[in-house]
Design a protein around this motif. Sequence first.
Motif, PDB file in Angstrom:
ATOM      1  N   ALA A 141       0.845  -1.191   0.000  1.00  0.00           N
ATOM      2  CA  ALA A 141       0.000   0.000   0.000  1.00  0.00           C
ATOM      3  C   ALA A 141       0.887   1.250   0.000  1.00  0.00           C
ATOM      4  N   LEU A 142       0.288   2.380  -0.315  1.00  0.00           N
ATOM      5  CA  LEU A 142       1.017   3.645  -0.275  1.00  0.00           C
ATOM      6  C   LEU A 142       1.301   4.030   1.175  1.00  0.00           C
ATOM      7  N   VAL A 143       2.498   4.537   1.406  1.00  0.00           N
ATOM      8  CA  VAL A 143       2.880   5.011   2.734  1.00  0.00           C
ATOM      9  C   VAL A 143       3.458   6.416   2.591  1.00  0.00           C
ATOM     10  N   ARG A 144       3.465   7.150   3.701  1.00  0.00           N
ATOM     11  CA  ARG A 144       4.069   8.487   3.697  1.00  0.00           C
ATOM     12  C   ARG A 144       5.583   8.333   3.696  1.00  0.00           C
ATOM     13  N   LEU A 145       6.225   9.069   2.801  1.00  0.00           N
ATOM     14  CA  LEU A 145       7.676   9.024   2.672  1.00  0.00           C
ATOM     15  C   LEU A 145       8.207  10.446   2.776  1.00  0.00           C
ATOM     16  N   GLU A 146       9.161  10.655   3.675  1.00  0.00           N
ATOM     17  CA  GLU A 146       9.806  11.965   3.843  1.00  0.00           C
ATOM     18  C   GLU A 146      11.252  11.832   3.405  1.00  0.00           C
ATOM     19  N   ARG A 147      11.688  12.755   2.537  1.00  0.00           N
ATOM     20  CA  ARG A 147      13.066  12.763   2.059  1.00  0.00           C
ATOM     21  C   ARG A 147      13.759  14.039   2.499  1.00  0.00           C
ATOM     22  N   LEU A 148      15.034  13.896   2.883  1.00  0.00           N
ATOM     23  CA  LEU A 148      15.896  15.050   3.106  1.00  0.00           C
ATOM     24  C   LEU A 148      16.984  14.972   2.044  1.00  0.00           C
ATOM     25  N   MET A 149      17.025  15.983   1.183  1.00  0.00           N
ATOM     26  CA  MET A 149      17.971  16.036   0.071  1.00  0.00           C
ATOM     27  C   MET A 149      18.971  17.153   0.357  1.00  0.00           C
ATOM     28  N   PRO A 150      20.231  16.789   0.665  1.00  0.00           N
ATOM     29  CA  PRO A 150      21.242  17.819   0.918  1.00  0.00           C
ATOM     30  C   PRO A 150      21.394  18.732  -0.300  1.00  0.00           C
ATOM     31  N   ARG A 151      21.720  19.974  -0.052  1.00  0.00           N
ATOM     32  CA  ARG A 151      21.837  20.957  -1.134  1.00  0.00           C
ATOM     33  C   ARG A 151      23.172  20.893  -1.849  1.00  0.00           C
ATOM     34  N   THR A 152      23.885  19.796  -1.679  1.00  0.00           N
ATOM     35  CA  THR A 152      25.088  19.520  -2.455  1.00  0.00           C
ATOM     36  C   THR A 152      24.930  18.110  -3.014  1.00  0.00           C
ATOM     37  N   PRO A 153      25.172  17.924  -4.313  1.00  0.00           N
ATOM     38  CA  PRO A 153      24.991  16.586  -4.885  1.00  0.00           C
ATOM     39  C   PRO A 153      26.016  15.562  -4.391  1.00  0.00           C
ATOM     40  N   ALA A 154      27.070  16.003  -3.733  1.00  0.00           N
ATOM     41  CA  ALA A 154      28.092  15.085  -3.227  1.00  0.00           C
ATOM     42  C   ALA A 154      27.667  14.400  -1.930  1.00  0.00           C
ATOM     43  N   ALA A 155      26.585  14.884  -1.303  1.00  0.00           N
ATOM     44  CA  ALA A 155      26.101  14.313  -0.040  1.00  0.00           C
ATOM     45  C   ALA A 155      24.879  13.432  -0.310  1.00  0.00           C
ATOM     46  N   ALA A 156      24.794  12.314   0.378  1.00  0.00           N
ATOM     47  CA  ALA A 156      23.731  11.329   0.166  1.00  0.00           C
ATOM     48  C   ALA A 156      22.410  11.761   0.799  1.00  0.00           C
ATOM     49  N   PRO A 157      21.303  11.433   0.133  1.00  0.00           N
ATOM     50  CA  PRO A 157      19.985  11.725   0.703  1.00  0.00           C
ATOM     51  C   PRO A 157      19.603  10.719   1.790  1.00  0.00           C
ATOM     52  N   LEU A 158      18.623  11.107   2.588  1.00  0.00           N
ATOM     53  CA  LEU A 158      18.035  10.262   3.625  1.00  0.00           C
ATOM     54  C   LEU A 158      16.537  10.250   3.375  1.00  0.00           C
ATOM     55  N   ALA A 159      15.919   9.083   3.474  1.00  0.00           N
ATOM     56  CA  ALA A 159      14.471   8.978   3.321  1.00  0.00           C
ATOM     57  C   ALA A 159      13.925   8.067   4.419  1.00  0.00           C
ATOM     58  N   ILE A 160      12.760   8.430   4.931  1.00  0.00           N
ATOM     59  CA  ILE A 160      12.084   7.613   5.931  1.00  0.00           C
ATOM     60  C   ILE A 160      10.651   7.383   5.481  1.00  0.00           C
ATOM     61  N   ALA A 161      10.292   6.091   5.360  1.00  0.00           N
ATOM     62  CA  ALA A 161       8.914   5.704   5.056  1.00  0.00           C
ATOM     63  C   ALA A 161       8.252   5.302   6.364  1.00  0.00           C
ATOM     64  N   PHE A 162       7.041   5.792   6.569  1.00  0.00           N
ATOM     65  CA  PHE A 162       6.280   5.505   7.786  1.00  0.00           C
ATOM     66  C   PHE A 162       5.313   4.358   7.480  1.00  0.00           C
ATOM     67  N   THR A 163       5.633   3.162   7.976  1.00  0.00           N
ATOM     68  CA  THR A 163       4.874   1.958   7.651  1.00  0.00           C
ATOM     69  C   THR A 163       3.721   1.745   8.616  1.00  0.00           C
ATOM     70  N   GLU A 164       2.834   0.832   8.247  1.00  0.00           N
ATOM     71  CA  GLU A 164       1.637   0.584   9.048  1.00  0.00           C
ATOM     72  C   GLU A 164       1.901  -0.230  10.302  1.00  0.00           C
TER      73      GLU A 164
END
Length: 180
Positions: free
Chosen positions: A44-67
């Motif tokens: 099912a669809l879940v809420r996903l929050e992403r933090l995207m650093p403002r430099t492409p050399a830094a890795a993103p972080l994402a958190i999905a909120f599961t049921e």
Amino acid sequence: MRADPQVARFAVLQDAAEALLDELAERYMVDRRESKESLGAADALVRLERLMPRTPAAAPLAIAFTETPGIALRLGRWWVETLPGCSCAVCDEDPVQLVELLRLQAAALVEGGLWERVRRGVGGSWYESRLIGVGINARREGPLTREDSREARRSGFAAPVQWAPWPARPLKETSGPEEG
């Protein structure tokens, strides 16, 4: 329908994830994006929050909120941690320890401790990830589809990639006494 108390105890993970996202967004130069997505083809669809650093050399972080309630943490391209791994009474995972693991992994990421690459072999390609930071030194690997492997190599993952630390927000200046 009443929530199973054994499963409901993991709601603290979602609260901790919310607090972590707020703290990181306040402390680092990132863009925060929210969406609804499926974690898998039959999910099912879940809420996903992403933090995207403002430099492409830094890795993103994402958190999905599961049921469960729980979370799926994604760091960089391939590092995924599902918390809890299992919510049954037999496994009896400790929510406090899971919150600590969430924070350890996020801290290692923002400090530049994530390393990823694609390896090619006779049987196909696979990813390799390492996460190193205070209190954590872990490694993961897994197979890649041909499409994922080609796309990863085009994106620069043929050679090992060590993600850069996240850029910190400038400290807020305090104003001195007004001149007048």
